[in-house]
Design an enzyme around this catalytic site. Sequence first.
Site, PDB file in Angstrom:
ATOM      1  N   SER A  67      59.890  80.305  55.084  1.00 25.81           N
ATOM      2  CA  SER A  67      58.933  80.702  54.271  1.00 25.81           C
ATOM      3  C   SER A  67      57.571  80.710  54.910  1.00 25.81           C
ATOM      4  CB  SER A  67      58.874  80.023  52.772  1.00 25.81           C
ATOM      5  OG  SER A  67      59.933  80.469  52.264  1.00 25.81           O
ATOM      6  N   LYS A  70      56.120  84.339  55.127  1.00 24.08           N
ATOM      7  CA  LYS A  70      55.428  84.944  53.897  1.00 24.08           C
ATOM      8  C   LYS A  70      54.064  85.159  54.126  1.00 24.08           C
ATOM      9  CE  LYS A  70      59.073  83.148  50.744  1.00 24.08           C
ATOM     10  NZ  LYS A  70      59.511  82.023  49.910  1.00 24.08           N
ATOM     11  N   TYR A 194      64.000  90.811  54.117  1.00 22.14           N
ATOM     12  CA  TYR A 194      63.582  89.463  53.946  1.00 22.14           C
ATOM     13  C   TYR A 194      64.288  88.376  54.665  1.00 22.14           C
ATOM     14  CZ  TYR A 194      62.885  85.337  51.165  1.00 22.14           C
ATOM     15  OH  TYR A 194      62.543  83.825  50.717  1.00 22.14           O
ATOM     16  N   TYR A 246      54.809  75.390  46.921  1.00 26.00           N
ATOM     17  CA  TYR A 246      55.759  75.655  45.733  1.00 26.00           C
ATOM     18  C   TYR A 246      55.113  74.621  44.628  1.00 26.00           C
ATOM     19  CZ  TYR A 246      58.658  77.829  49.038  1.00 26.00           C
ATOM     20  OH  TYR A 246      58.888  78.745  49.967  1.00 26.00           O
ATOM     21  N   VAL A 264      61.801  76.061  54.644  1.00 24.91           N
ATOM     22  CA  VAL A 264      62.785  74.971  54.177  1.00 24.91           C
ATOM     23  C   VAL A 264      63.151  74.802  55.732  1.00 24.91           C
ATOM     24  CG1 VAL A 264      63.241  75.548  51.947  1.00 24.91           C
ATOM     25  CG2 VAL A 264      64.168  76.920  53.737  1.00 24.91           C
TER      26      VAL A 264
END
Length: 310
Positions: A67, A70, A194, A246, A264
């Site tokens: 991630s 992103k 993705y 998060y 992760v």
Amino acid sequence: MSNDPNLAELVVRVHEDIQPHFGQGRVADYIPALARVDPRQFGLAIVTCKGETASVGDCSVPFSIQSVSKVFTLTLALGRLGDTLWQRVGREPSGSPFNSIVQLEREQGIPRNPLINAGAIVVTDALLAGRGPQATIAEILDTLRTLAGDPRVTIDAEVARSEADTGYRNASLANFMRAFGNITNPVDCVLETYFNQCALRMNCVQLARAGLFLANDGIDPIAGQRVVEAQAVRRINAIMMTCGHYDASGDFAFRVGMPGKSGVGGGILAIAPRRAAVAVWSPGLNTAGNSLVGALALESLARRTGWSVF
Ligand code: GLU
């Protein structure tokens, strides 16, 4: 506390501080290819706006950035679409796990922010406009190679496949948003792109170098190139601070005080504005899905440098 620390000494001290914690946390196992990684590894790299670098531990071992990607796709999308992107994705912390679906129903398929999975999938959909997955994946990979100043950055095809085989939640999120009209390309094209962006494989030195423009108002200070407008960088950093970990983003801001984005795979990119970009990696995760030892290392680094923005 110094604002201009001796970097070589700093990374050694941080490494010492966190050694008792090595191996703590749980490796992500919902992506089978990530479950095999040895949790005892730890790497740290700092690249400053003046071009100095310092690194320690497993800083040259490539890992799956997941991630953290992103942040880079958001940069590309803001460069390409500007503020119209905000019609499709919000900028509020979600207070939910990274792959949560519940908010989406209440909020009509508009994800809370671009750093949760749903939001990142919308950003990827925006990047796909007018072309297919291959061209989009090639642009993302090319961008990371250029920003890292290193053509050895790759995409791990096995991780991408492993995630495609088990990505039921991400497929649900994409289909759900497509039903609301907030995904415009075929869902399988969006997911393929993705999963490949998440499977980018980099080491800490490459990742810190690639994130340096975020510490320098959008200009890569080493290459002397503008990557994105300064205003976009201010916003990306704000979103990293409020949403980058998060539903543990508040805790990260409290403990570290730097804009950061976790993945992760156990990587974290953290930004000390106008000073440096820092990348840490240690695969064991805490219950919120963020690197446990990596966050401890950044906490130690922030304490030793005063690089918290607060
Ligand atoms: N590829 C992962 C997923 O979509 C990214 C999650 C993360 O790194 O936090 O599940």
